[in-house]
Design a protein around this motif. Structure first.
Motif, PDB file in Angstrom:
ATOM      1  N   LEU A 161       0.824  -1.204   0.000  1.00  0.00           N
ATOM      2  CA  LEU A 161       0.000   0.000   0.000  1.00  0.00           C
ATOM      3  C   LEU A 161       0.863   1.260   0.000  1.00  0.00           C
ATOM      4  CD1 LEU A 161      -2.838   1.294   0.232  1.00  0.00           C
ATOM      5  CD2 LEU A 161      -2.529   1.214   2.714  1.00  0.00           C
ATOM      6  N   TRP A 162       0.576   2.154  -0.946  1.00  0.00           N
ATOM      7  CA  TRP A 162       1.239   3.459  -0.970  1.00  0.00           C
ATOM      8  C   TRP A 162       0.338   4.526  -0.352  1.00  0.00           C
ATOM      9  CZ3 TRP A 162      -0.031   7.900  -4.000  1.00  0.00           C
ATOM     10  CH2 TRP A 162       0.857   8.972  -3.797  1.00  0.00           C
ATOM     11  N   SER A 163      -0.915   4.667  -0.825  1.00  0.00           N
ATOM     12  CA  SER A 163      -1.798   5.680  -0.271  1.00  0.00           C
ATOM     13  C   SER A 163      -3.218   5.463  -0.781  1.00  0.00           C
ATOM     14  CB  SER A 163      -1.324   7.090  -0.666  1.00  0.00           C
ATOM     15  OG  SER A 163      -2.023   8.077   0.043  1.00  0.00           O
ATOM     16  N   VAL A 164      -4.168   6.133  -0.119  1.00  0.00           N
ATOM     17  CA  VAL A 164      -5.557   6.180  -0.578  1.00  0.00           C
ATOM     18  C   VAL A 164      -5.845   7.616  -0.967  1.00  0.00           C
ATOM     19  CG1 VAL A 164      -7.971   5.807   0.013  1.00  0.00           C
ATOM     20  CG2 VAL A 164      -6.214   4.290   0.959  1.00  0.00           C
ATOM     21  N   LEU A 208      -2.910  13.547  16.974  1.00  0.00           N
ATOM     22  CA  LEU A 208      -2.974  13.165  18.380  1.00  0.00           C
ATOM     23  C   LEU A 208      -3.582  11.775  18.533  1.00  0.00           C
ATOM     24  CD1 LEU A 208      -2.753  13.914  21.418  1.00  0.00           C
ATOM     25  CD2 LEU A 208      -5.077  14.830  21.228  1.00  0.00           C
ATOM     26  N   GLN A 209      -4.641  11.491  17.797  1.00  0.00           N
ATOM     27  CA  GLN A 209      -5.254  10.171  17.860  1.00  0.00           C
ATOM     28  C   GLN A 209      -4.274   9.086  17.417  1.00  0.00           C
ATOM     29  OE1 GLN A 209      -8.781  11.112  15.447  1.00  0.00           O
ATOM     30  NE2 GLN A 209     -10.042  10.735  17.252  1.00  0.00           N
ATOM     31  N   ALA A 210      -3.495   9.377  16.362  1.00  0.00           N
ATOM     32  CA  ALA A 210      -2.498   8.411  15.904  1.00  0.00           C
ATOM     33  C   ALA A 210      -1.425   8.182  16.960  1.00  0.00           C
ATOM     34  CB  ALA A 210      -1.864   8.902  14.599  1.00  0.00           C
ATOM     35  N   VAL A 211      -0.977   9.258  17.608  1.00  0.00           N
ATOM     36  CA  VAL A 211       0.051   9.141  18.645  1.00  0.00           C
ATOM     37  C   VAL A 211      -0.438   8.262  19.790  1.00  0.00           C
ATOM     38  CG1 VAL A 211       1.256  10.449  20.456  1.00  0.00           C
ATOM     39  CG2 VAL A 211       1.257  11.281  18.113  1.00  0.00           C
ATOM     40  N   MET A 212      -1.694   8.380  20.146  1.00  0.00           N
ATOM     41  CA  MET A 212      -2.241   7.607  21.255  1.00  0.00           C
ATOM     42  C   MET A 212      -2.559   6.159  20.885  1.00  0.00           C
ATOM     43  SD  MET A 212      -2.172   9.496  23.836  1.00  0.00           S
ATOM     44  CE  MET A 212      -1.491  11.165  23.892  1.00  0.00           C
ATOM     45  N   SER A 267      -4.026   5.487   6.565  1.00  0.00           N
ATOM     46  CA  SER A 267      -2.698   6.095   6.682  1.00  0.00           C
ATOM     47  C   SER A 267      -1.792   5.307   7.620  1.00  0.00           C
ATOM     48  CB  SER A 267      -2.814   7.540   7.153  1.00  0.00           C
ATOM     49  OG  SER A 267      -3.451   7.612   8.417  1.00  0.00           O
ATOM     50  N   ASP A 268      -2.381   4.631   8.625  1.00  0.00           N
ATOM     51  CA  ASP A 268      -1.562   3.859   9.549  1.00  0.00           C
ATOM     52  C   ASP A 268      -1.042   2.567   8.924  1.00  0.00           C
ATOM     53  OD1 ASP A 268      -4.208   2.958   9.468  1.00  0.00           O
ATOM     54  OD2 ASP A 268      -4.067   2.037  11.439  1.00  0.00           O
ATOM     55  N   LEU A 269      -1.543   2.225   7.734  1.00  0.00           N
ATOM     56  CA  LEU A 269      -1.084   1.011   7.045  1.00  0.00           C
ATOM     57  C   LEU A 269      -0.217   1.323   5.823  1.00  0.00           C
ATOM     58  CD1 LEU A 269      -4.273  -1.245   7.191  1.00  0.00           C
ATOM     59  CD2 LEU A 269      -2.222  -1.392   8.599  1.00  0.00           C
ATOM     60  N   ARG A 270       0.068   2.594   5.595  1.00  0.00           N
ATOM     61  CA  ARG A 270       0.917   2.955   4.451  1.00  0.00           C
ATOM     62  C   ARG A 270       2.277   2.287   4.576  1.00  0.00           C
ATOM     63  NH1 ARG A 270       1.104   9.006   2.251  1.00  0.00           N
ATOM     64  NH2 ARG A 270       2.528   7.850   0.903  1.00  0.00           N
TER      65      ARG A 270
END
Length: 269
Positions: free
Chosen positions: A81-84, A161-165, A109-112
């Motif tokens: 996966l590159w991007s959506v 912030l959600q990604a960091v947590m 984005s967390d699976l790129r």
């Protein structure tokens, strides 16, 4: 049971029936003379490459869907996966090539660069989403850790912030934020209004900010009803957890006065 791409797409809110799936291969130049992409291509170059498509309806849909899921070829039977992307419509047509307004959506984005699927049709470079949804997931690699930038350089929008947590790659950030208490700033970027808050006592910065990641307002009456997607989070001053609460209270009061957040911001007291 083999995991397929479909549940991953649906968990991100992507309807396979309304998606186009593309697998790019590294080709420096096509038979047509058009430049391709290679292992050192930047994200901007790959995006620009994806924007240009053939006018031949046998090669590319006449009316492509809004969501384009782009992979990069790995060997003959794998794709990473590159991007959506979101397709905002056609912007150019020169008789042989069409140009599209594409922007990164943030979906998956967390699976790129982590999600790898099997590609059953090695000669096919594009598929409709319903076909690709049945393709098997071969690998979800561990994310590369993101170095913590330092307390005085930390600026996060709500999505970040959600990604960091949540995400494994930000484990060092969570460790750092768990080690301090202190005074923080939330800025509503729509109007520039500030909110000064604190984490003290038994609650560290990570715990306090995790509440904002979860519901946007963290239990603060002043922030309820506001759209957290416009919030920006930063730290004003950090303290050792053993610091007396009175010292943290004094620092919080100082910043409320300095930024005038009671009269012109979002603090009520």
């Amino acid at each position: 049971m083999t995991l397929t791409l479909e549940p991953i797409l649906r968990s991100a809110g992507i309807d396979p029936g309304q998606a186009l799936v593309i697998r790019h291969a590294y080709v420096r130049e096509h038979d047509t003379g058009l430049s391709g992409i290679h292992a050192d291509s930047t994200d901007d170059e790959i995006l620009q490459y994806t924007r240009e498509q053939s006018t031949d309806s046998r090669r590319f849909p006449t009316v492509p869907p809004r969501t384009w899921i782009v992979f990069i070829r790995e060997g003959g039977d794998r794709a990473r996966l590159w991007s959506v992307l979101e397709n905002h419509g056609e912007t150019g047509h020169d008789g042989s090539r069409r140009t599209f307004d594409l922007v990164e959506s943030g979906l998956l984005s967390d699976l790129r660069n982590r999600l790898v699927i099997g590609w059953r049709s090695p000669r096919t470079w594009r598929l409709n989403g319903t076909t690709a949804a049945d393709y098997p997931v071969m690998e979800i690699a561990d994310a590369q850790p993101v170095p913590f930038p330092g307390f005085d350089r930390l600026i996060l929008d709500h999505a970040h912030l959600q990604a960091v947590m949540r995400e494994h790659r930000y484990a060092a950030w969570r460790t750092a934020l768990s080690s301090v208490v202190g005074v923080y700033l939330i800025t509503d970027t729509r109007n520039g209004r500030h909110y000064v808050g604190k984490a003290d006592g038994a609650e560290n910065i990570r715990q306090r900010w995790n509440a904002y990641a979860a519901n946007g307002h963290g239990g603060n009456v002043e922030l309820r009803g506001l759209d957290p997607t416009s919030f920006r989070f930063s730290l004003l001053r950090v303290f050792d957890p053993a610091t007396p609460t009175s010292e943290i209270d004094a620092a919080e009061s100082h910043f409320k006065n300095a930024l005038d957040t009671r009269r012109h911001g979002l603090n009520r007291n």
